[in-house]
Enzyme design. Sequence first.
Site, PDB file in Angstrom:
ATOM      1  N   ARG A  40      40.496  46.771  39.123  1.00  0.00           N
ATOM      2  CA  ARG A  40      41.056  48.012  38.585  1.00  0.00           C
ATOM      3  C   ARG A  40      42.547  47.878  38.394  1.00  0.00           C
ATOM      4  NH1 ARG A  40      38.003  52.715  38.722  1.00  0.00           N
ATOM      5  NH2 ARG A  40      35.916  52.197  39.438  1.00  0.00           N
ATOM      6  N   ILE A  41      43.063  48.628  37.421  1.00  0.00           N
ATOM      7  CA  ILE A  41      44.507  48.667  37.195  1.00  0.00           C
ATOM      8  C   ILE A  41      45.126  49.597  38.234  1.00  0.00           C
ATOM      9  CG2 ILE A  41      46.338  49.146  35.514  1.00  0.00           C
ATOM     10  CD1 ILE A  41      44.435  47.131  34.384  1.00  0.00           C
ATOM     11  N   HIS A  43      45.239  35.969  40.889  1.00  0.00           N
ATOM     12  CA  HIS A  43      44.732  35.944  39.507  1.00  0.00           C
ATOM     13  C   HIS A  43      44.266  34.523  39.178  1.00  0.00           C
ATOM     14  CE1 HIS A  43      44.255  37.207  35.395  1.00  0.00           C
ATOM     15  NE2 HIS A  43      44.811  36.068  35.033  1.00  0.00           N
ATOM     16  N   ASN A  53      48.430  40.336  44.327  1.00  0.00           N
ATOM     17  CA  ASN A  53      47.157  40.104  43.642  1.00  0.00           C
ATOM     18  C   ASN A  53      46.955  38.606  43.461  1.00  0.00           C
ATOM     19  OD1 ASN A  53      44.839  40.812  41.963  1.00  0.00           O
ATOM     20  ND2 ASN A  53      46.066  40.152  40.217  1.00  0.00           N
TER      21      ASN A  53
HETATM   22  C1  GAR Z   1      38.807  35.736  42.054  1.00  0.00           C
HETATM   23  O1  GAR Z   1      38.554  34.580  41.316  1.00  0.00           O
HETATM   24  C2  GAR Z   1      40.060  36.433  41.558  1.00  0.00           C
HETATM   25  O2  GAR Z   1      41.023  35.542  41.115  1.00  0.00           O
HETATM   26  C3  GAR Z   1      39.514  37.269  40.439  1.00  0.00           C
HETATM   27  O3  GAR Z   1      38.297  37.770  40.950  1.00  0.00           O
HETATM   28  C4  GAR Z   1      37.718  36.789  41.798  1.00  0.00           C
HETATM   29  C5  GAR Z   1      37.229  37.444  43.061  1.00  0.00           C
HETATM   30  O4  GAR Z   1      36.478  36.549  43.822  1.00  0.00           O
HETATM   31  N1  GAR Z   1      40.401  38.323  40.107  1.00  0.00           N
HETATM   32  C6  GAR Z   1      40.644  38.719  38.865  1.00  0.00           C
HETATM   33  O5  GAR Z   1      40.096  38.232  37.895  1.00  0.00           O
HETATM   34  C7  GAR Z   1      41.663  39.853  38.732  1.00  0.00           C
HETATM   35  N2  GAR Z   1      42.087  39.983  37.377  1.00  0.00           N
HETATM   36  P1  GAR Z   1      36.092  36.863  45.342  1.00  0.00           P
HETATM   37  O6  GAR Z   1      35.453  38.261  45.372  1.00  0.00           O
HETATM   38  O7  GAR Z   1      35.107  35.795  45.697  1.00  0.00           O
HETATM   39  O8  GAR Z   1      37.348  36.788  46.149  1.00  0.00           O
END
Ligand code: GAR
Length: 208
Positions: A98-99, A116, A114
């Site tokens: 979410r933003i 990314h 965060n």
């Molecule tokens: C991670 O790869 C993170 O970098 C990405 O969601 C995944 C969560 O994995 N986040 C985004 O894309 C945010 N824009 P997890 O639930 O196994 O930690």
Amino acid sequence: MNTRSPLRIAILGSGKGSNAQAILDAISEGRLNARVVCVLSDVADAFILERARRQGIPAEFISAAPFKTKLEGEGEQRYLDALNRYGAEVVALAGFMRIIKPGLLAAFPNRIINIHPALLPAFPGMESWKQALDYGARVAGCTVHFVDAGTDTGPILLQKVVPVLDSDTAATLHARIQEQEHVAFPEALQLLAEGLVRIEGRRVRLTQ
Ligand code: GAR
């Protein structure tokens, strides 16, 4: 000897929680001087909540309704209430889809970070590993950054690089990036826990 008290981290996530697990592992292995005070999710059956509960960490589903892609209004207030109730000092977004809007940013100035799955500023937004592969990038990676009012635009704290292989699929590249996320996120949090981080404009400096 580390005389600082453990950093009180709240983790917000929407998915499987492998980054939350990496943070918990780093704490139990003594690599991160912190305590996860709560795990909050906007997805009721997200595995991140199950992982936290198994380790005795308070874990709550908190609805972000009525919005689908941002945290604002009543939903934002519910998150603020929980973060204050658990006494969070830092908010770690670990796959929280979410933003973040000005209300939460103002309550935790320069204290929301965060992870990314790309080398920002390349490939912000969704499925960034797939964007990197489709673009033909030769390297990919992950970024830990402070959250500001933009999407994936805040000052960069730490980045890790991985190669893109000819044989890669979106899944294999994402897995290689995630391995590095699991190293980068605890490392970045430890820098905060040690009080080493200073933000000067867009630049993040590490000082004693
Ligand atoms: C991670 O790869 C993170 O970098 C990405 O969601 C995944 C969560 O994995 N986040 C985004 O894309 C945010 N824009 P997890 O639930 O196994 O930690």
